[in-house]
Enzyme design. Structure first.
Site, PDB file in Angstrom:
ATOM      1  CE1 TYR A 230      -3.282   2.801   0.280  1.00  0.00           C
ATOM      2  CE2 TYR A 230      -4.085   1.777   2.289  1.00  0.00           C
ATOM      3  CZ  TYR A 230      -4.220   2.728   1.296  1.00  0.00           C
ATOM      4  OH  TYR A 230      -5.272   3.595   1.326  1.00  0.00           O
ATOM      5  CB  CYS A 231       0.927   4.302   0.081  1.00  0.00           C
ATOM      6  SG  CYS A 231       1.508   6.021  -0.028  1.00  0.00           S
ATOM      7  CB  VAL A 232       5.742   4.736   0.764  1.00  0.00           C
ATOM      8  CG1 VAL A 232       5.353   4.497   2.208  1.00  0.00           C
ATOM      9  CG2 VAL A 232       7.251   4.732   0.625  1.00  0.00           C
TER      10      VAL A 232
END
Length: 716
Positions: free
Chosen positions: A452-454
């Protein structure tokens, strides 16, 4: 007087003389009234007969006074001399009384009762004086709270650093907008036309306002935008003055945005920064932010006599102290939520804890589970429980209920002791350590992974690293709102250039980490109207405590980021875009995403400001295996956390990421509701085999604690 005559004191004799004088004066007054009445009766006896009703301008007749029934002395008053008390009644002196004597009237029980009645009646009158007193008291409190705010703002550990950072931001904004101004100065004809358009629009608004003030109906030059909550109150449309403010502001801000957009020849970075700074300034200058120009704030302030401003100042001082001199805007009533009770409640155990993370395995809720376990790698710039907010909005709980054995990483909230933990450490002690532990707990060598995301950027880098090492333990991957290419990374790009990165690295060298408040404020500035000024007005001007909202409570629960990790990420991703260029090196290995050939499910969010859908689409093309690109509705969080039971939003599917994002979107098919069931079908078709449910640790690893663990409880 009840005392014996011979024992009277001098003041008592004087008092008796005063009483006689009062009685004589009273009898004289009543005698004058009787004489006047007799004279009036005699004159009326010989006058012409009066009409039955007096004329409208005639005075009402005075009822006759029954003088013969009046006692010779006023019965309700006793007179007593009190030299030490200011006199309340002066009586004209009779010949036998000294003319300068003053009398003090002592109330009898009946007089006291009348006085109490008058006091109650007076208290029932509108307390105008009390309102001014309240306003004055609130003004004094406001001054005191202002001193607290100043003291809190000065409480930053390194005030000089805070000031220099602010000064650097102001200088950068001035420099960037100056480039736009220089362009228009070289285009005098276009600039003159643009100015004429602005003046013409403002003149039309003023003319329309004058018509409204004269009582005429006149449609607005700039119609209200229903989606702009700042101007949703009826007074913004019903009141000509406030409607004029709203229209003028909207016209001017649109004009300013157009000036940036139509400035030709600017490099993408400069234009993006200019657009961002223009939005920030426009948001700050909105008439909805100020008491004198916002009808709601004006009414609230007058009704509260300024008490709302006092409460707002109190909260402002508290939030400055909470941020150590940096404003940490409260967006939710965090006191209503407790980890493990209201949020992050899915049952599970911590089966691994090292310096960098805790690994949680969740308890099964089905008798059988899919054999292939699922590892979730969340971002470290926030805490993992965004995926386990509550029973109704928990991706983790839902996945467990579908028969998946779910593991999730809970990153440490670092301090100066973890300053040197970089991207490489997060891969080795995070993702790879989790893979080793999962194999021991389940006996399975193949794992499906979600990033998720970074956390997804780290997972993609790890996949490229494993591909170079011919390690195939991860044989399916899902990316939630993840960027791997940063050529069109959106508004986040404006925070990263060589100058800003150098200044940030100098600041992190002093503390060993990036403070969580600064990171949270950075994300808030991407949506200043909704995430900054909305709360400034509500909290610090209206003086209203924010409501309890689990998502915003999670958002406020910020984390720090180690210096080495953050520096590597910003430089290699946002500044140099090394991952998709094949130039990123981890542990001596140059990473190549084309070597990642496992199936990829890429879910982006249409309104995402952090990982824009277009940027995610571009990055998805760099993987070497089959990629399914799906576009969810809403933003960075709501577009991902969208449980099927809520039946909210929508998602689009249009095949693999081929061609341009705009063309893909035009041909994509829209589906109502959540994308989660589609993802589950994609995932389980790859590995449909099931086994008996597993307890956390699998009987091999001894749990070290209950979910949600200890690292998640550490505050920034």
């Amino acid at each position: 007087m009840t005392a014996d005559r011979d024992t009277e004191t001098a003041p008592e004799r004087a008092n008796e003389m005063d009483a006689k004088a009062a009685a004589l004066a009273y009898r004289g007054k009543m005698s004058s009234k009787r004489n006047a009445k007799d004279k009036s009766n005699r004159s009326q006896k010989h006058a012409p007969k009066a009409p039955l009703a007096p004329p409208l301008d005639a005075a009402a007749p005075v009822p006759p006074v029954q003088a013969e029934k009046q006692p010779p002395v006023a019965p309700a008053v006793q007179v007593e001399a009190r030299p030490s008390v200011a006199p309340a009644v002066q009586v004209e002196a009779a010949p036998s009384v000294a003319p300068s004597r003053e009398l003090v009237v002592r109330e009898t029980p009946r007089a006291s009762e009348r006085e109490r009645f008058h006091r109650k009646a007076k208290a029932a009158e509108p307390p105008l004086t009390g309102e001014f007193d309240t306003a004055a008291e609130n003004l004094a409190k406001l001054v005191d709270q202002g001193r607290r705010v100043m003291a809190a703002a000065m409480s930053a550990p390194d005030l000089a650093e805070t000031r220099s950072e602010l000064a650097a931001n102001v200088a950068d904004a001035t420099k960037t907008l100056g480039v736009v101004a220089e362009y228009w100065m070289t285009q005098p004809e276009r600039a003159t036309m643009a100015q004429a358009d602005l003046i013409s629009g403002l003149t039309d608004i003023w003319s329309q306002t004058l018509h409204r003030f004269s009582g005429e109906e006149a449609p607005p030059i700039v119609p209200p935008d229903p989606s702009d909550k700042r101007f949703s109150a009826p007074d913004w449309s019903n009141n000509p003055f406030f409607d004029c403010l709203r229209q003028s502001y909207t016209l001017a801000t649109r004009w300013a945005s157009d000036m940036v957009e139509h400035a030709e020849g600017l490099d993408p970075q400069t234009k993006a920064k200019a657009s961002f700074y223009t939005r920030l300034i426009s948001s700050a200058m909105s008439p909805s932010n100020f008491v004198a120009t916002n009808p709601e704030l004006l009414r609230a302030t007058l009704e509260a006599r300024g008490g709302n401003l006092v409460r707002g100042m109190e909260m402002l001082a508290e939030d400055l102290l909470a941020g150590g001199g940096t404003l940490k805007i409260r967006q939710s009533d965090d006191s209503k939520f407790q980890l493990g009770v209201d949020m992050a409640t899915t049952p599970g155990k911590v089966i691994l804890r090292n310096e960098l993370m805790e690994l949680i395995q969740y308890a099964p809720t089905t008798s059988e589970v899919y054999a292939r376990p699922l590892l979730i790698v969340p971002p470290w710039i926030n805490k993992f429980y965004v995926l386990d907010l509550n029973r109704e909005k928990s991706f983790v709980r839902w996945a467990v209920a579908q028969g998946l054995t779910v593991f999730i990483i809970s990153w440490v909230n670092p301090d100066e002791n973890q300053a040197d933990l970089g991207f490489e450490a997060y891969m080795h002690e995070g993702v790879l350590a989790a893979l080793d532990t999962i194999e021991r707990a389940t006996g399975e060598s193949k794992v499906a992974a979600v990033g998720y995301c970074v956390g997804g950027t780290l997972l993609a880098s790890t996949l490229a690293y494993l591909a170079a090492k011919h390690d195939k333990r991860i044989d399916s991957v899902t990316f939630f709102a993840t960027q791997v290419d940063f050529s069109e990374a959106g508004d986040m790009q404006i925070f990263v250039d060589k100058t800003k990165l150098a200044a940030l690295e100098d600041a992190m060298a002093k503390t060993g980490y990036l403070d969580g408040v600064k990171m949270a404020n950075t994300f808030n500035m991407l949506r200043p109207n909704e995430l900054v000024w909305n709360y400034i007005v509500n909290n610090y001007v209206k003086g209203v405590d924010p409501a309890a909202f689990d998502l915003l409570a999670w958002n406020a629960d910020s984390t720090r980021i180690p210096r080495a990790n953050h520096s590597f990420y910003l430089r290699n991703c946002y500044l140099e875009n090394n991952l998709t260029r094949g130039e990123m090196v981890i542990d001596g290995v140059k990473l190549d995403l084309k070597k990642v050939t496992v199936p990829v499910y890429e879910i982006a969010a249409k309104e995402d400001h952090i990982a824009p859908a277009r940027s995610v689409f571009i990055g998805a093309k760099y993987f070497g295996g089959p990629v399914k690109y799906v576009l969810g509705g809403a933003g960075h969080i709501a577009g991902i956390i969208n449980p099927p039971e809520k039946d909210k939003y929508q998602y689009w599917m249009g095949g693999p990421p081929v061609g341009s994002y705009d063309d893909w979107l035009k041909s994509a098919t829209e589906f109502k509701g959540s994308w989660w069931p589609d993802w589950l079908a994609w995932l389980t078709q790859q590995a449909p085999r099931k086994v008996l449910a597993r307890e956390p640790g699998g009987g091999v690893l001894k749990p070290v604690g209950d979910a949600p663990g200890e690292y998640v409880r550490v505050k920034a």
